[in-house]
Design a protein around this motif. Structure first.
Motif, PDB file in Angstrom:
ATOM      1  N   VAL A   1       0.866  -1.168   0.000  1.00  0.00           N
ATOM      2  CA  VAL A   1       0.000   0.000   0.000  1.00  0.00           C
ATOM      3  C   VAL A   1       0.911   1.229   0.000  1.00  0.00           C
ATOM      4  O   VAL A   1       1.769   1.369   0.868  1.00  0.00           O
ATOM      5  N   PHE A   2       0.730   2.061  -1.005  1.00  0.00           N
ATOM      6  CA  PHE A   2       1.531   3.280  -1.132  1.00  0.00           C
ATOM      7  C   PHE A   2       0.679   4.485  -0.772  1.00  0.00           C
ATOM      8  O   PHE A   2      -0.485   4.566  -1.117  1.00  0.00           O
ATOM      9  N   PHE A   3       1.309   5.418  -0.080  1.00  0.00           N
ATOM     10  CA  PHE A   3       0.649   6.654   0.332  1.00  0.00           C
ATOM     11  C   PHE A   3       1.592   7.800   0.029  1.00  0.00           C
ATOM     12  O   PHE A   3       2.722   7.823   0.521  1.00  0.00           O
ATOM     13  N   CYS A   4       1.136   8.711  -0.816  1.00  0.00           N
ATOM     14  CA  CYS A   4       1.940   9.887  -1.192  1.00  0.00           C
ATOM     15  C   CYS A   4       3.311   9.482  -1.727  1.00  0.00           C
ATOM     16  O   CYS A   4       4.331  10.074  -1.376  1.00  0.00           O
ATOM     17  N   GLY A   5       3.352   8.450  -2.553  1.00  0.00           N
ATOM     18  CA  GLY A   5       4.591   8.038  -3.191  1.00  0.00           C
ATOM     19  C   GLY A   5       5.539   7.250  -2.311  1.00  0.00           C
ATOM     20  O   GLY A   5       6.659   6.949  -2.717  1.00  0.00           O
ATOM     21  N   THR A   6       5.110   6.878  -1.126  1.00  0.00           N
ATOM     22  CA  THR A   6       5.954   6.133  -0.201  1.00  0.00           C
ATOM     23  C   THR A   6       5.263   4.832   0.183  1.00  0.00           C
ATOM     24  O   THR A   6       4.047   4.807   0.379  1.00  0.00           O
ATOM     25  N   LEU A   7       6.044   3.779   0.310  1.00  0.00           N
ATOM     26  CA  LEU A   7       5.479   2.507   0.743  1.00  0.00           C
ATOM     27  C   LEU A   7       5.022   2.657   2.194  1.00  0.00           C
ATOM     28  O   LEU A   7       5.821   2.881   3.094  1.00  0.00           O
ATOM     29  N   TYR A   8       3.726   2.570   2.392  1.00  0.00           N
ATOM     30  CA  TYR A   8       3.146   2.723   3.728  1.00  0.00           C
ATOM     31  C   TYR A   8       3.219   1.402   4.492  1.00  0.00           C
ATOM     32  O   TYR A   8       3.598   1.340   5.644  1.00  0.00           O
ATOM     33  N   LYS A   9       2.828   0.308   3.810  1.00  0.00           N
ATOM     34  CA  LYS A   9       2.848  -1.004   4.445  1.00  0.00           C
ATOM     35  C   LYS A   9       2.898  -2.082   3.377  1.00  0.00           C
ATOM     36  O   LYS A   9       2.289  -1.952   2.327  1.00  0.00           O
ATOM     37  N   TRP A  10       3.644  -3.127   3.652  1.00  0.00           N
ATOM     38  CA  TRP A  10       3.628  -4.292   2.782  1.00  0.00           C
ATOM     39  C   TRP A  10       3.706  -5.514   3.690  1.00  0.00           C
ATOM     40  O   TRP A  10       4.193  -5.447   4.813  1.00  0.00           O
ATOM     41  N   ALA A  11       3.182  -6.634   3.199  1.00  0.00           N
ATOM     42  CA  ALA A  11       3.207  -7.859   3.987  1.00  0.00           C
ATOM     43  C   ALA A  11       3.008  -9.058   3.074  1.00  0.00           C
ATOM     44  O   ALA A  11       2.481  -8.940   1.971  1.00  0.00           O
ATOM     45  N   GLU A  12       3.421 -10.182   3.578  1.00  0.00           N
ATOM     46  CA  GLU A  12       3.178 -11.445   2.884  1.00  0.00           C
ATOM     47  C   GLU A  12       1.909 -12.063   3.450  1.00  0.00           C
ATOM     48  O   GLU A  12       1.664 -12.007   4.671  1.00  0.00           O
ATOM     49  N   TRP A  13       1.107 -12.652   2.580  1.00  0.00           N
ATOM     50  CA  TRP A  13      -0.124 -13.290   3.032  1.00  0.00           C
ATOM     51  C   TRP A  13       0.213 -14.383   4.028  1.00  0.00           C
ATOM     52  O   TRP A  13       1.180 -15.122   3.882  1.00  0.00           O
ATOM     53  N   GLY A  14      -0.581 -14.469   5.056  1.00  0.00           N
ATOM     54  CA  GLY A  14      -0.352 -15.445   6.122  1.00  0.00           C
ATOM     55  C   GLY A  14       0.501 -14.872   7.238  1.00  0.00           C
ATOM     56  O   GLY A  14       0.607 -15.434   8.306  1.00  0.00           O
ATOM     57  N   LYS A  15       1.144 -13.737   6.956  1.00  0.00           N
ATOM     58  CA  LYS A  15       1.971 -13.071   7.961  1.00  0.00           C
ATOM     59  C   LYS A  15       1.486 -11.643   8.188  1.00  0.00           C
ATOM     60  O   LYS A  15       2.202 -10.824   8.728  1.00  0.00           O
ATOM     61  N   CYS A  16       0.266 -11.365   7.715  1.00  0.00           N
ATOM     62  CA  CYS A  16      -0.292 -10.009   7.824  1.00  0.00           C
ATOM     63  C   CYS A  16      -0.662  -9.715   9.265  1.00  0.00           C
ATOM     64  O   CYS A  16      -1.057 -10.547   9.995  1.00  0.00           O
TER      65      CYS A  16
END
Length: 104
Positions: free
Chosen positions: A89-104
């Motif tokens: 998920v990007f917000f204002c051109g910056t990666l806000y959050k990322w995750a692997e499924w099952g580890k969210c």
């Protein structure tokens, strides 16, 4: 392995497929020219953007993305041990959050 232009085009088209606000054209004829990939905006299809003023909605956007990814990963097509799912998920051109499924 040597990667050619066709490999990159295929990868990009695959990555763009989930975006239902565009028709994706490959080698689309335009005045005797053929752009590799052409995205044609579909009228009246809303697109979701998180604007800076809507920062409070980010938590809900992340929750919605996690629900969507969970739906994909638990489907008959993807529920296999050799498939991994990720989101970003990007917000204002910056990666806000990322995750692997099952580890969210």
């Amino acid at each position: 392995m040597v990667y050619a232009e066709k490999h990159l085009q295929t990868l990009l088209i695959g990555l763009l497929c989930p975006y239902q606000a565009y028709f994706i054209h490959s080698e689309y004829e335009s005045g005797r020219n053929y752009p590799d990939i052409f995205l044609e905006r579909i009228p009246d299809v809303p697109m979701d953007y998180v604007k800076k003023r809507d920062e409070a909605k980010l938590a809900q956007v992340v929750a919605d993305v996690e629900i969507q990814l969970d739906g994909y990963m638990t489907s008959k097509r993807f529920a296999r041990p050799d498939v991994r799912g990720f989101y970003g998920v990007f917000f204002c051109g910056t990666l806000y959050k990322w995750a692997e499924w099952g580890k969210c």
